[in-house]
Design an enzyme around this catalytic site. Structure first.
Site, mmCIF file in Angstrom:
data_model
loop_
_atom_site.group_PDB
_atom_site.id
_atom_site.type_symbol
_atom_site.label_atom_id
_atom_site.label_comp_id
_atom_site.label_asym_id
_atom_site.label_seq_id
_atom_site.Cartn_x
_atom_site.Cartn_y
_atom_site.Cartn_z
ATOM 1 N N CYS A 159 0.824 -1.219 0.000
ATOM 2 C CA CYS A 159 0.000 0.000 0.000
ATOM 3 C C CYS A 159 0.855 1.266 0.000
ATOM 4 O O CYS A 159 0.320 2.370 -0.117
ATOM 5 C CB CYS A 159 -0.944 -0.013 1.194
ATOM 6 S SG CYS A 159 -2.127 -1.370 1.123
ATOM 7 N N HIS A 164 -2.598 7.197 3.855
ATOM 8 C CA HIS A 164 -3.119 6.007 3.177
ATOM 9 C C HIS A 164 -4.400 5.568 3.880
ATOM 10 O O HIS A 164 -4.443 5.488 5.113
ATOM 11 C CB HIS A 164 -2.070 4.889 3.240
ATOM 12 C CG HIS A 164 -2.630 3.533 2.938
ATOM 13 N ND1 HIS A 164 -3.376 3.278 1.800
ATOM 14 C CD2 HIS A 164 -2.592 2.365 3.630
ATOM 15 C CE1 HIS A 164 -3.741 2.016 1.808
ATOM 16 N NE2 HIS A 164 -3.289 1.439 2.905
ATOM 17 N N ASN A 171 -9.910 0.083 1.702
ATOM 18 C CA ASN A 171 -8.462 0.160 1.461
ATOM 19 C C ASN A 171 -8.183 -0.242 0.009
ATOM 20 O O ASN A 171 -8.320 -1.408 -0.355
ATOM 21 C CB ASN A 171 -7.744 -0.776 2.434
ATOM 22 C CG ASN A 171 -6.233 -0.748 2.267
ATOM 23 O OD1 ASN A 171 -5.711 -0.215 1.283
ATOM 24 N ND2 ASN A 171 -5.531 -1.340 3.223
HETATM 25 N N1 COA Z 1 -17.098 -9.005 12.351
HETATM 26 C C1 COA Z 1 -17.292 -9.373 13.622
HETATM 27 N N2 COA Z 1 -16.287 -9.817 14.410
HETATM 28 C C2 COA Z 1 -15.062 -9.866 13.882
HETATM 29 C C3 COA Z 1 -14.810 -9.496 12.563
HETATM 30 C C4 COA Z 1 -15.889 -9.046 11.787
HETATM 31 N N3 COA Z 1 -15.753 -8.651 10.502
HETATM 32 N N4 COA Z 1 -13.495 -9.638 12.319
HETATM 33 C C5 COA Z 1 -12.944 -10.097 13.448
HETATM 34 N N5 COA Z 1 -13.903 -10.235 14.402
HETATM 35 C C6 COA Z 1 -13.740 -10.689 15.769
HETATM 36 C C7 COA Z 1 -12.525 -11.569 15.938
HETATM 37 O O1 COA Z 1 -12.820 -12.893 15.592
HETATM 38 C C8 COA Z 1 -12.263 -11.404 17.405
HETATM 39 O O2 COA Z 1 -13.162 -12.234 18.129
HETATM 40 P P1 COA Z 1 -12.680 -12.984 19.458
HETATM 41 O O3 COA Z 1 -12.293 -11.880 20.405
HETATM 42 O O4 COA Z 1 -13.886 -13.756 19.850
HETATM 43 O O5 COA Z 1 -11.506 -13.812 19.033
HETATM 44 C C9 COA Z 1 -12.666 -9.949 17.692
HETATM 45 O O6 COA Z 1 -13.511 -9.566 16.603
HETATM 46 C C10 COA Z 1 -11.491 -9.014 17.760
HETATM 47 O O7 COA Z 1 -10.625 -9.302 16.664
HETATM 48 P P2 COA Z 1 -9.353 -8.478 16.407
HETATM 49 O O8 COA Z 1 -8.687 -8.948 15.152
HETATM 50 O O9 COA Z 1 -8.526 -8.422 17.678
HETATM 51 O O10 COA Z 1 -9.984 -7.048 16.168
HETATM 52 P P3 COA Z 1 -9.279 -5.661 16.090
HETATM 53 O O11 COA Z 1 -9.885 -4.756 17.088
HETATM 54 O O12 COA Z 1 -7.771 -5.779 16.053
HETATM 55 O O13 COA Z 1 -9.739 -5.157 14.669
HETATM 56 C C11 COA Z 1 -8.897 -4.960 12.429
HETATM 57 C C12 COA Z 1 -9.409 -5.897 13.505
HETATM 58 C C13 COA Z 1 -8.502 -5.796 11.219
HETATM 59 C C14 COA Z 1 -10.007 -4.015 12.054
HETATM 60 C C15 COA Z 1 -7.690 -4.162 12.985
HETATM 61 O O14 COA Z 1 -6.771 -5.038 13.576
HETATM 62 C C16 COA Z 1 -7.013 -3.363 11.927
HETATM 63 O O15 COA Z 1 -7.551 -2.372 11.477
HETATM 64 N N6 COA Z 1 -5.796 -3.781 11.526
HETATM 65 C C17 COA Z 1 -5.088 -3.168 10.429
HETATM 66 C C18 COA Z 1 -5.565 -3.767 9.154
HETATM 67 C C19 COA Z 1 -5.098 -3.011 7.947
HETATM 68 O O16 COA Z 1 -5.497 -1.885 7.766
HETATM 69 N N7 COA Z 1 -4.264 -3.637 7.127
HETATM 70 C C20 COA Z 1 -3.769 -3.072 5.917
HETATM 71 C C21 COA Z 1 -2.621 -2.168 6.208
HETATM 72 S S1 COA Z 1 -2.011 -1.469 4.729
#
Ligand code: COA
Length: 329
Positions: free
Chosen positions: A124, A251, A281
């Site tokens: 990205c 970004h 994204n």
């Molecule tokens: N809907 C509902 N629940 C979801 C879900 C969805 N779409 N995706 C994940 N969950 C759940 C998980 O299973 C987890 O459940 P658990 O606690 O029972 O195991 C819970 O939500 C928390 O998951 P987690 O991955 O810790 O959530 P988070 O707060 O870290 O948010 C992202 C997840 C992906 C939104 C966040 O980590 C993020 O923004 N990361 C960066 C991603 C990104 O932008 N990448 C590209 C960079 S260029």
């Protein structure tokens, strides 16, 4: 005068890269959070609160990365302020095939057969890497002007049933034209700060479409740290204080990452541009797409000082500065 110097061009030593055209392209198909809840174990509330995203645009199998790139570039080249280009750099993580690269095909469709054209993969952060490469081509006198494109179909990367990654990504393309100019001009690109750390390559990885793996929380932490540090360095290298900027242009990975980055920099929300809510994204397309939309709807005006920053798979990151030019002189 060297053989590359056109009459009236900047003299030797004056090889700044100046933005003089911009364009963007999005697939027509809109996929809302409600569409996703119909097929994934998720909710609109979860997606919006964690990412800020409410919808994304998705390309069908009949719309390739090449198609999106051509559409965005055609717009950028058609600007009244734009100029003919002699090189093309295409930033993409999702080329249409391994070999050959997508850029020569894009050049051919634009009627630019014969010019140097290459793909560049930096996740990205690809668009900022491509800006640096284009500025280098201008400084090296390879080209008087370069077409830079960021185009990605990131929505093809997650497994279709992976609720943790499917909601994040969309497809699109953005493009700018950089021409040779002088450092004092509006539109001049500042120093481009770039970095990478392959020791964390496992945090975002896809061996092929449909199998993306991502450690979301770790990626989040690295993204905020790297983008805020790179932004400080780029601002300092340009000789600008963080208060001098009209807009941070981060970004568009997700709204929370951008918000934390802005907060670390002390930049208030009303000086932060965003469109992730509508497009998700879009990878290497993210920054030029945001610039194109914000210039079109008046959020960015000629003379505005912009701080651009990105982070992506690799890991990679970067930042640069730009004073917005008048594209309708
Ligand atoms: N809907 C509902 N629940 C979801 C879900 C969805 N779409 N995706 C994940 N969950 C759940 C998980 O299973 C987890 O459940 P658990 O606690 O029972 O195991 C819970 O939500 C928390 O998951 P987690 O991955 O810790 O959530 P988070 O707060 O870290 O948010 C992202 C997840 C992906 C939104 C966040 O980590 C993020 O923004 N990361 C960066 C991603 C990104 O932008 N990448 C590209 C960079 S260029």
């Amino acid at each position: 005068m060297s053989t590359h110097d056109a009459p009236g061009a900047a003299g030797p030593g004056e090889r700044a890269a100046v933005l003089c055209g911009i364009g963007a392209a999005l697939p027509e198909t809109v996929v809302s959070n409600a569409d996703l809840t119909a097929r994934l174990d998720t909710t609109d509330e979860w997606i919006r609160s964690r990412t800020g995203i409410t919808q994304r645009r998705i390309a069908g199998t009949d719309l390739t990365t090449e198609d999106l790139a051509v559409r965005a570039a055609t717009q950028a080249l058609a600007r009244p302020s734009s100029v003919p280009v002699q090189a093309l750099v295409l930033a993409t993580t999702t080329p249409d095939r391994c070999c050959p690269a997508t850029a020569p095909a894009v050049a051919a469709r634009l009627g630019l057969t014969g010019i140097p054209a290459f793909d560049l993969a930096a996740g990205c952060t690809g668009f900022l890497y491509a800006l640096a490469a284009a500025a280098g081509l201008i400084a090296a006198a390879t080209a008087q002007a370069v077409l830079v494109i960021g185009a990605d179909r990131l929505a093809a990367l997650p497994a279709p049933d992976d609720r943790t990654t499917v909601p994040l990504f969309g497809d699109g393309a953005g493009s700018v034209v950089l021409r040779r100019g002088t450092a004092a001009e509006s539109g001049t690109l500042g120093p481009v700060l770039l970095g990478s750390d392959g020791t964390h390559a496992e945090l975002i990885r896809a061996q092929r479409p449909g199998v993306l793996r991502m450690e979301g929380a770790e990626v989040f932490r690295h993204a905020v740290d790297r983008m805020s540090a790179a932004s400080r360095q780029a601002a300092a290298a340009a000789g600008w204080a963080l208060d001098d900027f009209d807009h941070l242009v981060p970004h568009q990975a997700n709204a929370r990452i951008a918000g934390f980055t802005a907060r670390q920099l002390g930049i208030p929300d009303d000086r932060q541009l965003h469109n992730v809510e509508h497009v998700g994204n879009t990878g290497a397309a993210s920054i030029p797409l945001l610039l194109a939309q914000a210039a079109a709807d008046g959020r960015i005006k000629p003379g505005h000082r912009l701080l651009l920053t990105a982070f992506g798979a690799g890991l990679t990151w970067g930042a640069t500065t730009l004073t917005w030019p008048d594209l309708n002189p």
